[in-house]
Enzyme design. Structure first.
Site, PDB file in Angstrom:
ATOM      1  N   MET A   1       0.837  -1.164   0.000  1.00  0.00           N
ATOM      2  CA  MET A   1       0.000   0.000   0.000  1.00  0.00           C
ATOM      3  C   MET A   1       0.896   1.246   0.000  1.00  0.00           C
ATOM      4  SD  MET A   1      -2.707   1.231   2.886  1.00  0.00           S
ATOM      5  CE  MET A   1      -1.613   1.783   4.168  1.00  0.00           C
ATOM      6  N   PRO A   2       1.098   1.882  -1.142  1.00  0.00           N
ATOM      7  CA  PRO A   2       1.900   3.107  -1.175  1.00  0.00           C
ATOM      8  C   PRO A   2       1.184   4.258  -0.484  1.00  0.00           C
ATOM      9  CG  PRO A   2       1.673   2.164  -3.378  1.00  0.00           C
ATOM     10  CD  PRO A   2       0.731   1.427  -2.481  1.00  0.00           C
ATOM     11  N   PHE A   3       1.972   5.024   0.257  1.00  0.00           N
ATOM     12  CA  PHE A   3       1.495   6.256   0.875  1.00  0.00           C
ATOM     13  C   PHE A   3       2.445   7.354   0.432  1.00  0.00           C
ATOM     14  CE2 PHE A   3       1.865   9.517   4.089  1.00  0.00           C
ATOM     15  CZ  PHE A   3       0.554   9.873   4.300  1.00  0.00           C
TER      16      PHE A   3
END
EC number: 5.3.2.6
Length: 71
Positions: A1-3
């Protein structure tokens, strides 16, 4: 999950421009790193120019100096 956190100065950026930035960063993450857009989170933080500084002065003061030096 990229942030992904994007920090910009708060000075006239429109809702539409921010939406475009979010869209294009998401597309880049998908194209380059094969990240699922549904799991990609982008946060745009707007910082007042009095709270952003470089070269020993605030951005507010820097821009003031620039405007005063223009003919």
């Amino acid at each position: 999950m990229p942030f992904i956190s994007v920090r910009i100065t708060r000075d006239g950026v429109t809702r539409e421009q921010k939406a475009q930035v979010i869209k294009e960063i998401t597309e880049t993450m998908e194209r380059v790193l094969h990240k699922d857009p549904k799991l990609t989170h982008i946060v745009i933080e707007e910082v007042d120019t009095d709270n952003w500084g470089y070269s020993g002065i605030t951005t507010t003061e820097y821009r003031k100096q620039l405007s005063e030096s223009k003919p």
